[in-house]
Write a protein that holds these residues in place. Structure first.
Motif, PDB file in Angstrom:
ATOM      1  N   PRO A 609       0.805  -1.237   0.000  1.00  0.00           N
ATOM      2  CA  PRO A 609       0.000   0.000   0.000  1.00  0.00           C
ATOM      3  C   PRO A 609       0.828   1.271   0.000  1.00  0.00           C
ATOM      4  N   GLU A 610       2.084   1.211   0.405  1.00  0.00           N
ATOM      5  CA  GLU A 610       2.934   2.406   0.415  1.00  0.00           C
ATOM      6  C   GLU A 610       3.365   2.823  -0.991  1.00  0.00           C
ATOM      7  N   VAL A 611       3.117   1.963  -1.962  1.00  0.00           N
ATOM      8  CA  VAL A 611       3.612   2.196  -3.323  1.00  0.00           C
ATOM      9  C   VAL A 611       2.450   2.349  -4.297  1.00  0.00           C
ATOM     10  N   GLN A 612       2.565   3.364  -5.160  1.00  0.00           N
ATOM     11  CA  GLN A 612       1.561   3.614  -6.194  1.00  0.00           C
ATOM     12  C   GLN A 612       2.280   3.734  -7.543  1.00  0.00           C
ATOM     13  N   VAL A 613       1.917   2.860  -8.504  1.00  0.00           N
ATOM     14  CA  VAL A 613       2.466   2.979  -9.859  1.00  0.00           C
ATOM     15  C   VAL A 613       1.603   3.969 -10.628  1.00  0.00           C
ATOM     16  N   ASP A 614       2.173   5.134 -10.918  1.00  0.00           N
ATOM     17  CA  ASP A 614       1.400   6.190 -11.582  1.00  0.00           C
ATOM     18  C   ASP A 614       1.365   6.035 -13.093  1.00  0.00           C
ATOM     19  N   ASN A 615       2.461   5.543 -13.666  1.00  0.00           N
ATOM     20  CA  ASN A 615       2.514   5.446 -15.123  1.00  0.00           C
ATOM     21  C   ASN A 615       3.522   4.371 -15.519  1.00  0.00           C
ATOM     22  N   PHE A 616       3.257   3.742 -16.638  1.00  0.00           N
ATOM     23  CA  PHE A 616       4.128   2.667 -17.131  1.00  0.00           C
ATOM     24  C   PHE A 616       3.963   2.577 -18.634  1.00  0.00           C
ATOM     25  N   TRP A 617       5.051   2.720 -19.387  1.00  0.00           N
ATOM     26  CA  TRP A 617       4.976   2.672 -20.843  1.00  0.00           C
ATOM     27  C   TRP A 617       6.320   2.198 -21.406  1.00  0.00           C
ATOM     28  N   VAL A 618       6.297   1.818 -22.674  1.00  0.00           N
ATOM     29  CA  VAL A 618       7.505   1.369 -23.358  1.00  0.00           C
ATOM     30  C   VAL A 618       7.724   2.264 -24.570  1.00  0.00           C
ATOM     31  N   THR A 619       8.984   2.601 -24.832  1.00  0.00           N
ATOM     32  CA  THR A 619       9.325   3.386 -26.013  1.00  0.00           C
ATOM     33  C   THR A 619      10.241   2.571 -26.917  1.00  0.00           C
ATOM     34  N   SER A 620      10.035   2.720 -28.230  1.00  0.00           N
ATOM     35  CA  SER A 620      10.866   2.032 -29.213  1.00  0.00           C
ATOM     36  C   SER A 620      10.878   2.843 -30.486  1.00  0.00           C
ATOM     37  N   GLY A 622      11.212   5.920 -31.038  1.00  0.00           N
ATOM     38  CA  GLY A 622      10.445   7.154 -30.971  1.00  0.00           C
ATOM     39  C   GLY A 622       8.955   6.967 -30.794  1.00  0.00           C
ATOM     40  N   GLN A 623       8.469   5.737 -30.726  1.00  0.00           N
ATOM     41  CA  GLN A 623       7.046   5.480 -30.545  1.00  0.00           C
ATOM     42  C   GLN A 623       6.781   4.961 -29.139  1.00  0.00           C
ATOM     43  N   ASN A 624       5.623   5.294 -28.621  1.00  0.00           N
ATOM     44  CA  ASN A 624       5.196   4.766 -27.334  1.00  0.00           C
ATOM     45  C   ASN A 624       4.291   3.564 -27.524  1.00  0.00           C
ATOM     46  N   ASN A 625       4.595   2.502 -26.783  1.00  0.00           N
ATOM     47  CA  ASN A 625       3.746   1.316 -26.684  1.00  0.00           C
ATOM     48  C   ASN A 625       3.552   0.576 -28.001  1.00  0.00           C
ATOM     49  N   VAL A 626       4.504   0.731 -28.886  1.00  0.00           N
ATOM     50  CA  VAL A 626       4.562  -0.058 -30.121  1.00  0.00           C
ATOM     51  C   VAL A 626       6.001  -0.552 -30.290  1.00  0.00           C
ATOM     52  N   ILE A 627       6.172  -1.864 -30.440  1.00  0.00           N
ATOM     53  CA  ILE A 627       7.493  -2.447 -30.678  1.00  0.00           C
ATOM     54  C   ILE A 627       7.439  -3.205 -31.998  1.00  0.00           C
ATOM     55  N   ARG A 628       8.460  -3.044 -32.806  1.00  0.00           N
ATOM     56  CA  ARG A 628       8.490  -3.667 -34.126  1.00  0.00           C
ATOM     57  C   ARG A 628       9.559  -4.751 -34.174  1.00  0.00           C
ATOM     58  N   THR A 629       9.210  -5.839 -34.864  1.00  0.00           N
ATOM     59  CA  THR A 629      10.153  -6.928 -35.090  1.00  0.00           C
ATOM     60  C   THR A 629      10.376  -7.105 -36.586  1.00  0.00           C
ATOM     61  N   PHE A 630      11.437  -7.784 -36.942  1.00  0.00           N
ATOM     62  CA  PHE A 630      11.772  -7.995 -38.346  1.00  0.00           C
ATOM     63  C   PHE A 630      12.752  -9.161 -38.443  1.00  0.00           C
ATOM     64  N   ILE A 836      -0.114  -2.759 -25.255  1.00  0.00           N
ATOM     65  CA  ILE A 836       0.872  -2.401 -26.279  1.00  0.00           C
ATOM     66  C   ILE A 836       0.612  -3.237 -27.523  1.00  0.00           C
ATOM     67  N   SER A 837       1.269  -2.864 -28.600  1.00  0.00           N
ATOM     68  CA  SER A 837       1.134  -3.585 -29.870  1.00  0.00           C
ATOM     69  C   SER A 837       2.520  -4.009 -30.352  1.00  0.00           C
ATOM     70  N   ILE A 838       2.637  -5.269 -30.775  1.00  0.00           N
ATOM     71  CA  ILE A 838       3.888  -5.760 -31.354  1.00  0.00           C
ATOM     72  C   ILE A 838       3.639  -6.006 -32.839  1.00  0.00           C
ATOM     73  N   VAL A 839       4.342  -5.238 -33.670  1.00  0.00           N
ATOM     74  CA  VAL A 839       4.124  -5.228 -35.116  1.00  0.00           C
ATOM     75  C   VAL A 839       5.308  -5.916 -35.789  1.00  0.00           C
ATOM     76  N   HIS A 840       5.002  -6.911 -36.616  1.00  0.00           N
ATOM     77  CA  HIS A 840       6.047  -7.556 -37.411  1.00  0.00           C
ATOM     78  C   HIS A 840       6.073  -6.914 -38.789  1.00  0.00           C
ATOM     79  N   GLU A 841       7.234  -6.449 -39.213  1.00  0.00           N
ATOM     80  CA  GLU A 841       7.324  -5.701 -40.469  1.00  0.00           C
ATOM     81  C   GLU A 841       7.198  -6.575 -41.696  1.00  0.00           C
TER      82      GLU A 841
END
Length: 843
Positions: A609-620, A622-630, A836-841
């Motif tokens: 209870p002493e801890v609060q996660v306010d925000n959580f995101w991934v960058t790749s 220059g994009q937020n919450n999108v990761i690309r594979t190839f 999040i979204s994982i996009v295969h090129e």
């Protein structure tokens, strides 16, 4: 703890001195000598060895290594199935105390004075604490740990780089690991033997050029090993001026010659596996053969004697057995580091096919960062495909056939299924369950990405039926250039009645939370049952009370419909076959059954209870919450001897990769407190049942400040991931020219970073990214300072290789190791879910 060992146990417990057969340590072999002269030489050496001065290991400089032992009932008690006398899933009550667990080894007995729990009143025979081999090898690991801890205590709380400069490997060393071994562009044996990276270089160089004479140039022609007159072959040429003239092997002041060493070699179990015969860690006899060689070598009274001994027997020894023994020796010796070469660069025929290589895939990569020139590239969806496009399994080639993934699996079994340190062994069974579970979860995610369902188990009801589809890896060679035999579609396994009975017995034991030797359960944030369970599922050491279903199934499936042993029979190749994942779904179900028996975690274990996660995101990129594979091209660089013997250049192959990513989090804490962060990926459609598909991405210690905390994590910081181990040629070059202490002591044991992100789909596959912040267990708080001092080394995949304990004794995969609806779990302030979204090129 003072352990008295007899130096140079080259001829331990040799018997039959009246003209009978020589039986070495432990009654290892049924070989018999016909040459009376050779027998007399061995008997004379044996009598000398029995009078050697003893020496001690451990307990130095105030460091004691007190072992922890796990309870053991007599054999008759657990060989009989027991009736389940209570409901399968009655409410689980946590015990008040945590029983200490330590695996049973070859002899299977523990110290009666150390027993606790239900087996405390059982009868015990007056036998060694653990097997002589295991006690012997653990003390070498402990000695290596002691040197690291001693260096730490000398410097106190300092940075990783500074601390490692005080590491002492040998009292007479003339250089540290960062200094070049080259002098006037040459190396000398005098420098190599008196430097930690020089000794390391000599050992890994023995893995080069199995098909050429021992005196041929190696390591880019820098190392030329020649034996002295007492050990050399008759046709050894005159050594050149820059040759490394190795030392004689001496025993009590007497020189031991080549014939005597080879005679003794042929009396040991290590010689029972021929030079070109099959070798697999899945066979207990093959494991014992490795142990035989490791003990013989580590028992030498000097590095010089051990190296000369290895050079003498190398040409007679099975190549794969020799390689595994060398990996263990390097991990155990305290005068060298931990870094190991990639197995794919030692025996590439186990990882890549060399037929029908094509150059038709180069255009795939023109739109990526580097335009590839047209060249020969191995493509498992092209000329080297193992299934036609009509077979659904063909879509997952990038996972099953990947070089780094298969190398990881083989290396893990060498490091973790073999001899180890005491502290690593306490959770070895859990790491077996966790690692294979994560492999299976990742494979399930790839099946989902390709329009397939979750993997169906290959369980008792399927054993009488045929195995579909068949599989042919098109790999070689196991025996004298032969390919691994394929398994025809519809092949059946045989001899499964015992496996069925052991499965029923093990399931019954799980239901009653009692393996016979160990009670199972969870208390005070610690799962004290998962590691004993893992050690019977894989049957670690001789813990064979339930038949070792993991290895037993591998061996049976490997011979289904084959004239020989197929890829399922070997750790380095088994992950290529789709049946591997069906079999491991069956194995995983033992662990899921146990976790279900425990029930959900109590709220007190989850709340923070002493801890609060306010925000959580991934960058790749220059994009937020999108990761690309190839797809891109990987390379396996070969040493000069392999280049010549295989008749190929460096090997390139298609693989999956990703664009890189960074996890970002903002955490608010009402108090300054230590914490553990855990990051997972879960396919969104399994949000309410993540137990069979969750992928753990990170596990890390946090020293939260009061107020707002902003943190970032990159994939190379995760203790679950690893960069690829260096190919042999690159490791040799690095050792020649000097490297950092961190690199020198990094074992590269983890999931490949290149494969960290599932492939996804061209439209974008939806995943839930989960962050869970948990308390540090009270019992772990004392480990935090040591953990920070050591630079927070990885622990989650292969245990702590360099001593000490991590500040996290919670179950691996916690809290998703038990079945959860993520929507319910996310109601806590210390948890956060981000889609999040994982996009295969694509191509």
């Amino acid at each position: 703890m003072m352990i008295v060992l007899y130096g140079f146990i080259l001829f331990l417990r040799i018997g039959g001195f009246n003209g009978k057969a020589v039986v070495p340590y432990g009654g290892e072999s049924s070989h018999r000598f016909q040459d009376k002269g050779h027998l007399e030489n061995l008997n004379r050496l044996s009598s000398q060895l029995l009078n050697l001065n003893s020496y001690t290991i451990g307990d130095a400089d105030g460091y004691k290594f007190a072992p922890r032992y796990h309870q053991h009932q007599n054999s008759e008690d657990y060989l009989r199935p027991r009736k389940i006398d209570r409901p399968k899933y009655e409410p689980y009550v946590e015990p008040e105390t945590i029983p200490v667990y330590f695996p049973v080894y070859d002899d299977g007995y523990t110290n009666p004075e150390q027993r606790s729990g239900k087996a405390a009143s059982a009868e015990y025979e007056d036998t060694p604490l653990v097997s002589q081999y295991q006690e012997f090898i653990m003390n070498f690991f402990d000695q290596k740990t002691h040197k690291i801890l001693n260096a730490l205590s000398t410097q106190g709380k300092v940075s990783d780089g500074d601390m490692r400069q005080v590491r002492i490997y040998g009292d007479t060393d003339v250089k540290n690991v960062s200094q070049s071994l080259l002098e006037n562009d040459q190396v000398s044996y005098g420098v190599l033997r008196q430097t930690p990276h020089g000794r390391h270089l000599l050992l890994v160089t023995l893995l080069e050029g199995f098909d050429v004479d021992y005196w041929e140039p190696r390591c880019g022609s820098y190392v030329k090993m020649y034996l002295p007159d007492s050990l050399k072959l008759p046709n050894q040429p005159t050594p050149p001026a820059d040759a490394c003239i190795l030392h004689e092997v001496t025993l009590n002041g007497r020189v031991v010659n080549r014939a005597e060493i080879l005679d003794y070699y042929h009396s040991k179990i290590v010689s029972s596996i021929g030079k070109m015969e099959e070798f697999s860690r899945f066979h207990t006899g093959d494991q014992n053969a490795v142990n035989s060689l490791v003990r013989w070598c580590l028992d030498q009274d000097s590095f010089d004697s051990m190296l000369s001994l290895l050079v003498v027997i190398r040409d007679s020894c099975n190549n794969k057995l020799f390689t595994e023994a060398m990996f263990t020796i390097i991990q155990a010796r305290n005068d060298v580091g931990f870094v190991l070469p990639s197995l794919s660069s030692i025996d590439p025929l186990d990882y890549l096919p060399f037929h029908n290589r094509s150059s038709d895939v180069s255009e795939i990569y023109e739109n990526h960062r580097v335009k590839r020139q047209s060249q020969s590239v191995i493509s498992f969806r092209g000329a080297q495909r193992t299934y036609p496009p009509s077979e659904p399994e063909s879509r997952i080639w990038y996972f099953r056939e990947d070089v780094l993934i298969n190398t990881m699996h083989a290396s893990w079994h060498i490091i973790m299924s073999g001899s180890n340190s005491r502290m690593s062994l306490e959770r070895r069974g859990e790491m077996f369950a966790y690692m294979h579970g994560q492999v299976l979860h990742r494979y399930n995610c790839e099946r989902l990405a390709n329009g397939l369902g979750l993997t169906e188990e290959f369980g008792p009801r399927h054993w009488p039926q045929g195995i579909w589809p068949g599989y042919d890896s098109q790999l070689g060679s196991v025996i004298n250039g032969q390919r691994y035999p394929g398994r025809p579609a519809g092949a059946t396994i045989t001899g499964f009645n015992g496996l069925r009975q052991n499965t029923e017995r093990l399931n019954a034991a799980i239901d009653r939370l009692d393996l016979g030797r160990n009670r199972l359960g969870y208390a005070q944030g610690v799962d004290f049952g998962i590691s004993p369970l893992g050690d019977v599922v894989e049957a670690y050491g001789s813990n064979n009370q339930y038949g070792g279903p993991h290895n037993s199934g591998h061996v049976r499936i490997a011979t289904a419909g084959n004239s020989g042993t197929g890829v399922m029979g070997f750790p380095q190749t088994s992950m290529r076959d789709p049946i591997f994942y069906r079999w491991h779904t069956f194995i995983e179900n033992f662990f899921l059954r146990y976790k279900e028996r425990l029930g959900p975690y109590p709220s007190a274990d989850l709340d923070f209870p002493e801890v609060q996660v306010d925000n959580f995101w991934v960058t790749s990129q220059g994009q937020n919450n999108v990761i690309r594979t190839f797809y891109d091209v990987g390379t396996v660089s070969l040493d000069g001897n392999l280049l010549r013997s295989l008749g190929v250049g460096n090997i390139q192959y298609e693989r999956l990769n990703n664009q890189g990513y960074t996890f970002n989090m903002q955490i608010n804490s009402s108090v300054a407190t230590p914490a553990i962060g855990r990051i997972f990926l879960v396919p969104s459609q399994f949000r309410n049942n993540a137990q069979s598909v969750f992928i753990q991405m990170d596990l890390f210690y946090i020293n939260l400040r009061q107020g707002q905390n902003t943190l970032t994590r990159s994939p190379n910081e995760s203790p679950l991931h690893s960069t690829a181990p260096p190919v042999l040629r690159d490791l040799q070059n690095g050792l020649l020219r000097g490297m950092s202490e961190t690199t020198f002591n990094y074992a590269h044991c983890g999931w490949p970073i290149e494969n960290a992100i599932p492939r996804g789909t061209t439209q974008g596959m939806q995943f839930d990214m989960v962050l869970f912040i948990s308390k540090v267990n009270e019992r772990d708080s004392q480990n935090v300072n040591d953990w920070l001092t050591r630079g927070m080394n990885s622990w989650a995949w292969c245990g702590v290789r360099q001593g000490g304990l991590p500040p996290d004794s919670k179950p691996m995969g916690y809290p998703l190791d038990r079945n959860w609806d993520l929507d319910v779990l996310m109601r806590r302030s210390n948890a956060r879910l981000t889609p999040i979204s994982i996009v295969h090129e694509g191509n």
